[in-house]
Design a protein around this motif. Structure first.
Motif, PDB file in Angstrom:
ATOM      1  N   ASN A  53      79.440  27.592  50.886  1.00  0.00           N
ATOM      2  CA  ASN A  53      79.035  27.525  52.429  1.00  0.00           C
ATOM      3  C   ASN A  53      80.304  27.380  53.162  1.00  0.00           C
ATOM      4  O   ASN A  53      80.373  27.546  54.087  1.00  0.00           O
ATOM      5  CB  ASN A  53      77.864  26.576  52.546  1.00  0.00           C
ATOM      6  CG  ASN A  53      76.412  27.229  52.195  1.00  0.00           C
ATOM      7  OD1 ASN A  53      76.411  28.218  52.007  1.00  0.00           O
ATOM      8  ND2 ASN A  53      75.744  26.217  51.846  1.00  0.00           N
ATOM      9  N   HIS A 110      69.032  30.449  57.382  1.00  0.00           N
ATOM     10  CA  HIS A 110      70.005  30.030  56.458  1.00  0.00           C
ATOM     11  C   HIS A 110      70.856  29.046  56.825  1.00  0.00           C
ATOM     12  O   HIS A 110      71.258  28.150  56.126  1.00  0.00           O
ATOM     13  CB  HIS A 110      70.554  31.308  55.707  1.00  0.00           C
ATOM     14  CG  HIS A 110      69.695  31.995  55.115  1.00  0.00           C
ATOM     15  ND1 HIS A 110      68.995  33.269  55.454  1.00  0.00           N
ATOM     16  CD2 HIS A 110      69.461  32.068  53.451  1.00  0.00           C
ATOM     17  CE1 HIS A 110      68.423  33.696  54.606  1.00  0.00           C
ATOM     18  NE2 HIS A 110      68.641  32.964  53.370  1.00  0.00           N
ATOM     19  N   ASN A 114      71.625  25.598  54.953  1.00  0.00           N
ATOM     20  CA  ASN A 114      72.875  25.235  54.674  1.00  0.00           C
ATOM     21  C   ASN A 114      73.545  23.684  55.255  1.00  0.00           C
ATOM     22  O   ASN A 114      73.928  23.216  54.257  1.00  0.00           O
ATOM     23  CB  ASN A 114      73.833  26.582  54.913  1.00  0.00           C
ATOM     24  CG  ASN A 114      73.675  27.558  54.176  1.00  0.00           C
ATOM     25  OD1 ASN A 114      72.714  27.452  53.112  1.00  0.00           O
ATOM     26  ND2 ASN A 114      74.104  29.061  54.273  1.00  0.00           N
ATOM     27  N   TRP A 138      65.684  29.758  50.147  1.00  0.00           N
ATOM     28  CA  TRP A 138      66.931  30.378  50.306  1.00  0.00           C
ATOM     29  C   TRP A 138      67.021  31.694  49.972  1.00  0.00           C
ATOM     30  O   TRP A 138      67.059  32.775  50.675  1.00  0.00           O
ATOM     31  CB  TRP A 138      68.143  29.627  49.992  1.00  0.00           C
ATOM     32  CG  TRP A 138      69.502  29.956  50.840  1.00  0.00           C
ATOM     33  CD1 TRP A 138      69.982  29.211  52.056  1.00  0.00           C
ATOM     34  CD2 TRP A 138      70.465  30.848  50.305  1.00  0.00           C
ATOM     35  NE1 TRP A 138      71.299  29.960  52.186  1.00  0.00           N
ATOM     36  CE2 TRP A 138      71.450  30.973  51.252  1.00  0.00           C
ATOM     37  CE3 TRP A 138      70.154  32.025  49.231  1.00  0.00           C
ATOM     38  CZ2 TRP A 138      72.148  32.055  51.186  1.00  0.00           C
ATOM     39  CZ3 TRP A 138      71.459  33.098  49.367  1.00  0.00           C
ATOM     40  CH2 TRP A 138      72.459  32.906  50.253  1.00  0.00           C
TER      41      TRP A 138
END
Length: 161
Positions: A53, A110, A114, A138
């Motif tokens: 990420n 998302h 995250n 996810w």
């Protein structure tokens, strides 16, 4: 000087390419990366996803991620202003599929997931249950992103023919 039709075709091509790149990225996550991370111990999976990420927020990804919706919006506006029959429906639908399925799903589902994962300490007692829930939710939403961005690409291509 470039004609309006040629400009619309170029913007449609760019929207198609961006949609295809994002569909491919989402596809790789759905069919391999998330499956591999889910097989790891939760602490390792969390640490790996946190690194992914952070790493994905690079100039190339950001250009494609934000450039594609710009092209989609330009295609949609141009199409509304210069309606040209059946291909116009493909262009509007392609833009809508990308904006809703690719962009909004990312921003609404998302990104918050995250961001929440970024605060998880992999060694904490609750991390394992958080990770299991994260991976399942996810990935399910990512399947949707994959299909929607792939459909957007297909609709843009259909409009060009």
């Amino acid at each position: 000087m470039i004609s309006l039709d040629h400009l619309l075709s170029l913007i449609t091509l760019l929207a198609s390419l961006g949609s295809g790149l994002m569909a491919g990225l989402f596809f790789v996550f759905s069919c391999s990366i998330m499956k591999a991370l889910a097989e790891l111990r939760s602490g390792v999976g969390i640490t790996a996803m946190q690194a992914i990420n952070r790493a994905i927020l690079n100039p190339v990804f950001v250009l494609v991620f934000w450039g594609t919706p710009v092209f989609c919006v330009l295609v949609m506006i141009s199409t509304f202003l210069h309606w040209q029959g059946p291909s116009s429906i493909y262009l509007i639908a392609g833009g809508a599929f990308y904006l809703v399925g690719g962009l909004l799903t990312t921003l609404i589902i998302h990104v918050p997931m995250n961001n929440a994962l970024a605060t998880v300490i992999p060694s904490d007692p609750g991390a394992a249950s958080h990770w299991e829930s994260y991976v399942n939710r996810w990935t399910s939403w990512n399947h949707l992103r994959t299909v929607m961005t792939l459909l957007a690409m297909a609709l843009f291509i259909a409009a060009l023919y």
